[in-house]
Enzyme design. Structure first.
Site, PDB file in Angstrom:
ATOM      1  N   GLU A  30      36.025 -18.687 -35.886  1.00 27.02           N
ATOM      2  CA  GLU A  30      34.964 -19.190 -35.023  1.00 27.02           C
ATOM      3  C   GLU A  30      33.641 -19.174 -35.788  1.00 27.02           C
ATOM      4  OE1 GLU A  30      35.514 -16.483 -31.748  1.00 27.02           O
ATOM      5  OE2 GLU A  30      37.587 -17.179 -31.603  1.00 27.02           O
ATOM      6  N   SER A  69      39.960 -19.252 -29.541  1.00 25.42           N
ATOM      7  CA  SER A  69      41.381 -19.196 -29.193  1.00 25.42           C
ATOM      8  C   SER A  69      42.066 -18.346 -30.256  1.00 25.42           C
ATOM      9  CB  SER A  69      41.989 -20.607 -29.215  1.00 25.42           C
ATOM     10  OG  SER A  69      41.199 -21.528 -28.487  1.00 25.42           O
ATOM     11  N   GLU A  70      41.814 -17.040 -30.218  1.00 25.01           N
ATOM     12  CA  GLU A  70      42.300 -16.187 -31.321  1.00 25.01           C
ATOM     13  C   GLU A  70      43.812 -16.205 -31.450  1.00 25.01           C
ATOM     14  OE1 GLU A  70      39.905 -15.155 -29.220  1.00 25.01           O
ATOM     15  OE2 GLU A  70      38.165 -14.757 -30.506  1.00 25.01           O
ATOM     16  N   PHE A  93      34.865  -9.764 -34.933  1.00 28.18           N
ATOM     17  CA  PHE A  93      34.889  -8.319 -34.695  1.00 28.18           C
ATOM     18  C   PHE A  93      36.347  -7.876 -34.525  1.00 28.18           C
ATOM     19  CE2 PHE A  93      30.711  -9.656 -33.445  1.00 28.18           C
ATOM     20  CZ  PHE A  93      29.872  -8.613 -33.806  1.00 28.18           C
ATOM     21  N   ASP A  95      37.598  -5.770 -32.846  1.00 25.10           N
ATOM     22  CA  ASP A  95      37.922  -5.517 -31.434  1.00 25.10           C
ATOM     23  C   ASP A  95      38.671  -6.709 -30.812  1.00 25.10           C
ATOM     24  OD1 ASP A  95      35.568  -3.178 -30.905  1.00 25.10           O
ATOM     25  OD2 ASP A  95      35.132  -4.682 -32.422  1.00 25.10           O
ATOM     26  N   HIS A 139      32.593  -3.870 -29.400  1.00 28.16           N
ATOM     27  CA  HIS A 139      32.219  -4.476 -30.685  1.00 28.16           C
ATOM     28  C   HIS A 139      31.970  -3.420 -31.763  1.00 28.16           C
ATOM     29  CE1 HIS A 139      31.361  -7.962 -28.089  1.00 28.16           C
ATOM     30  NE2 HIS A 139      31.260  -8.712 -29.158  1.00 28.16           N
TER      31      HIS A 139
END
Ligand SMILES: Cc1ncc(C[n+]2csc(CCOP(=O)(O)OP(=O)(O)O)c2C)c(N)n1
Ligand SMILES: [Mg+2]
Lengths: 336, 324
Positions: A30, A69-70, A93, A95, A139
């Site tokens: 991203e 859209s990981e 991150f 997380d 984060h």
């Protein structure tokens, strides 16, 4: 020739050099470029903290912005790796791995073994980790211990610019999935980095400082804190040996255990939560394998068993400090 | 259908929008001094959305918010004074200074939390809506999410789930054109996010997010339908954020003058004021009085936030089960 650059520049340079060397290397994530589809500048961000800035124009078509859209793009990176691409997917991150954990630990990590050695997955997943930015609970985590737990993944935690470059190059050339974790507080750290390309092999710890009294094993950013502590302890006549494992998987147990056999004392410094951590893992290894050499109980200096708090007063208490490392080292020296 | 707005409703809507604007403008100024810690994502420009939706809700209804959550919080009734203290990292904050801007939550007014994970809220509202349904309560749940979040798997899964369980959920897509530096023209594969509704068997509508009345009507109809057991809807509001993705963003991906043009012509407060004064329902003097009131409230919240105490070591391990 070596010159001083930052940790962030070292990462950018490693990506740049590997992209030039091998057309199969692509970068995706991203806003790794930023500005896609927008009326203004392209490459507007180059990553949320500018780490990939400039690569978009140098390597046309190979720095690929993704929708948020990981699961989708991290999985796509893994799939592309299965057919010989060498994708570097950026998770921003660490997380956010929560969103795409299946693709990493059920898919990428398992293929080579589960398929009887018939496949390779040369994918790198980059992410930043760690506390200190007042970025609060979602984060600021470390999470390298979670990846380290999973067979099939390699996990890299560079503590300085030189290691960041050499280990990232190795990560890209490695044929297994690699989780490459960058501490956000280290991005501005400067250090000597050769201009030419070089790879640092995995599973080779660095002895950052030699000493004969106490072994300190420190992970990632904690290496700096350990160095601060060791400098102070030196004034008190306590000589610390600092070991930076550099990769938590594979872990260079030989270097760690040999040092503990020499010093007889072990302090492990790990920013993550204490349970099932690198600290507890390394302490367990030492207790099991070099018990006879220990002159004092092993000490672990870690974050707390709480989410990372937001307010600066709490976050500073949360992060292991040089003072806490000093106290832990002293306690191993004073133990009778 | 949606109830007609009384004079009191109009004054309340204006006050809410003005409170959000003032809160955010103040944060924008104060952030520049370097005193405010962490990431701050401002909602200025988008006030008509949170306000238009939440004017249709009660404290028993639930909303899930995003990283850009201040406006949703204020519109749902979270106390701005506690919010300001939270953002400044103080013990008196809504979440005792443990969460910060990205995690403001107040379950007592049905606010399930801002969220640091994009797309995190969709499944959560399916849960609150399921609870209401199983308990035969007439409560609805709204998930606010951005154009960027609209591409997240959790949102797709939640829309399908809400449909197959026929849940009282409103998926409220705030399409401000950007996810960080990425345009929705690139990231969203269809023309309108609302077009996706039909794929999940629910109605979808796109409305002008600068127009409080349009949002109020569209959200009101969807909420009404959900309350009566009609199931979920997708409402897309098109609007703009006035500041960067987060404070400090240079925004070179935007066109020069993009925001100014919107501020000058479409601003939700400007449009609202023009409409209610020209219709004669509200006088300019009444609006001015609200402005002054709100300014005093926000000024006071900052003064208090600055002087309030920070949490201390004793707070570090409260609110968590510690066995270690
Ligand atoms: C799972 C996850 N991925 C990425 C991010 C980083 N991130 C935070 S906000 C954001 C953009 C969100 O865009 P949008 O949904 O359009 O909301 P807006 O910021 O425009 O209000 C991104 C990518 C995140 N917080 N969580
Ligand atoms: Mg957006």
């Amino acid at each position: 020739m070596a010159r001083k650059i930052t940790y962030q520049q070292a990462i950018n340079e490693a990506l740049d050099q590997e992209m030039s060397r091998d057309q199969n290397v692509i970068v995706m994530g991203e806003d790794v470029a930023g500005g896609e589809g927008s009326p203004g500048e392209q490459d507007a961000w180059g990553g949320v903290l500018g780490v990939t800035r400039g690569l978009y124009h140098k390597h046309p078509g190979r720095v690929i912005d993704t929708p948020i859209s990981e699961s989708g793009y991290v999985g796509a990176a893994i799939g592309a790796a299965c057919v010989g691409m060498r994708p570097v997917a950026e998770l921003m991150f660490v997380d956010f791995l929560g969103v795409c954990f299946d693709q990493i630990f059920n898919q990428a990590a398992k293929f080579r073994y589960m398929f009887g050695g018939k496949s390779e997955t040369p994918v790198v997943i980059r992410a930043m980790y760690g506390a200190g930015f007042r970025a609060a609970a979602q984060h600021s985590q470390c999470l390298y211990n979670i990846f380290t737990h999973i067979p099939g993944l390699k996990v890299v935690v560079p503590s300085n610019p030189y290691d960041a470059k050499g280990l990232l190059i190795q990560s890209i050339r490695d044929n297994d999935p690699v989780i490459f974790l960058e501490h956000k507080a280290l991005y501005t750290m400067e250090g000597d980095v050769p201009e030419e390309s070089y790879a640092i092999p995995f599973g080779e710890a660095a002895v950052v400082r030699e000493g004969h009294d106490v072994t300190i094993v420190a992970i990632g950013r904690m290496v700096q804190k350990a160095q601060e502590a060791a400098a102070e302890l030196q004034k008190q006549g306590i000589h610390c040996e600092i070991i930076d494992p550099r990769t938590t998987s594979p872990l260079d147990t030989d270097t760690i255990l040999e040092s503990v056999e020499k010093t007889g004392r072990l302090v492990v410094v790990d920013e993550s939560h204490p349970r099932c951590s690198m600290a507890s893992d390394i302490a367990g290894l030492a207790a099991e394998r070099v018990f006879g050499s220990l002159k004092a109980p092993i000490r672990q200096v870690t974050g707390f068993h709480s989410p990372v708090p937001f307010s600066d007063t709490l976050e500073e208490l949360y992060i292991p400090s040089a003072a806490k490392i000093i106290a832990a080292v002293q306690s191993t020296k004073e133990y009778k | 259908m949606t109830k007609t707005l009384t004079r009191e409703d109009l004054l309340k809507a204006y006050r809410t929008m003005r409170t959000i604007r003032e809160f955010e403008e103040r944060l924008h100024t104060d952030f520049a001094t370097g005193e405010i810690p962490g990431f701050v994502h401002l909602y200025a420009g988008e006030e008509a959305s949170a306000t238009g939706v939440c004017m249709n809700l009660t404290a028993d209804d639930h909303i899930a918010s995003t990283h850009r959550g201040h406006g949703h919080c204020i519109a749902k009734g979270v106390d701005p004074v506690g919010m300001m203290a939270e953002i400044w990292g103080k013990k008196t904050g809504t979440c005792k200074g443990k969460g910060g801007s990205m995690h403001i939550a107040d379950l007592s007014v049905g606010m399930l939390g801002a969220n640091g994970i994009v797309g995190g809220g969709g499944p959560l509202v399916c849960g609150t809506a399921l609870a209401a349904k199983l308990r035969n309560q007439p409560f609805v749940s709204v998930c606010f999410f951005g154009d960027g979040a609209s591409n997240q798997g959790t949102i797709f899964e939640a829309m399908n789930l809400a449909s197959v369980w026929n849940l009282p959920v409103i998926f409220l897509a705030e399409n401000n054109g950007y996810a960080e530096a990425t345009s929705s023209k690139f990231s969203v594969a269809c023309d309108n996010i609302a077009d996706r509704a039909s794929a999940f068997g629910m109605p979808g509508i796109t409305v002008d997010g600068f127009d409080f009345f349009a949002v109020y009507e569209a959200a009101g109809a969807a909420i009404d339908r959900a309350r009566k057991g009609g199931g979920p809807s997708l409402v897309e509001v098109k609007l703009s954020r006035y500041y960067g993705h987060f404070e400090g963003d240079q925004q070179t991906y935007r066109a020069p003058g993009e925001v100014q043009a919107i501020r000058d012509t479409k601003d939700c407060l400007l449009q609202f004021a023009r409409r209610v004064t020209s219709s004669g329902e509200i006088t300019q003097a009444e609006l001015d009085a609200i402005d002054a009131d709100v300014k005093a409230l926000i000024d006071g919240s900052v003064v208090k936030a600055k002087s309030d105490p920070k949490p201390t070591e004793a707070d570090l391990l409260t609110d968590v089960y510690v066995s270690y």
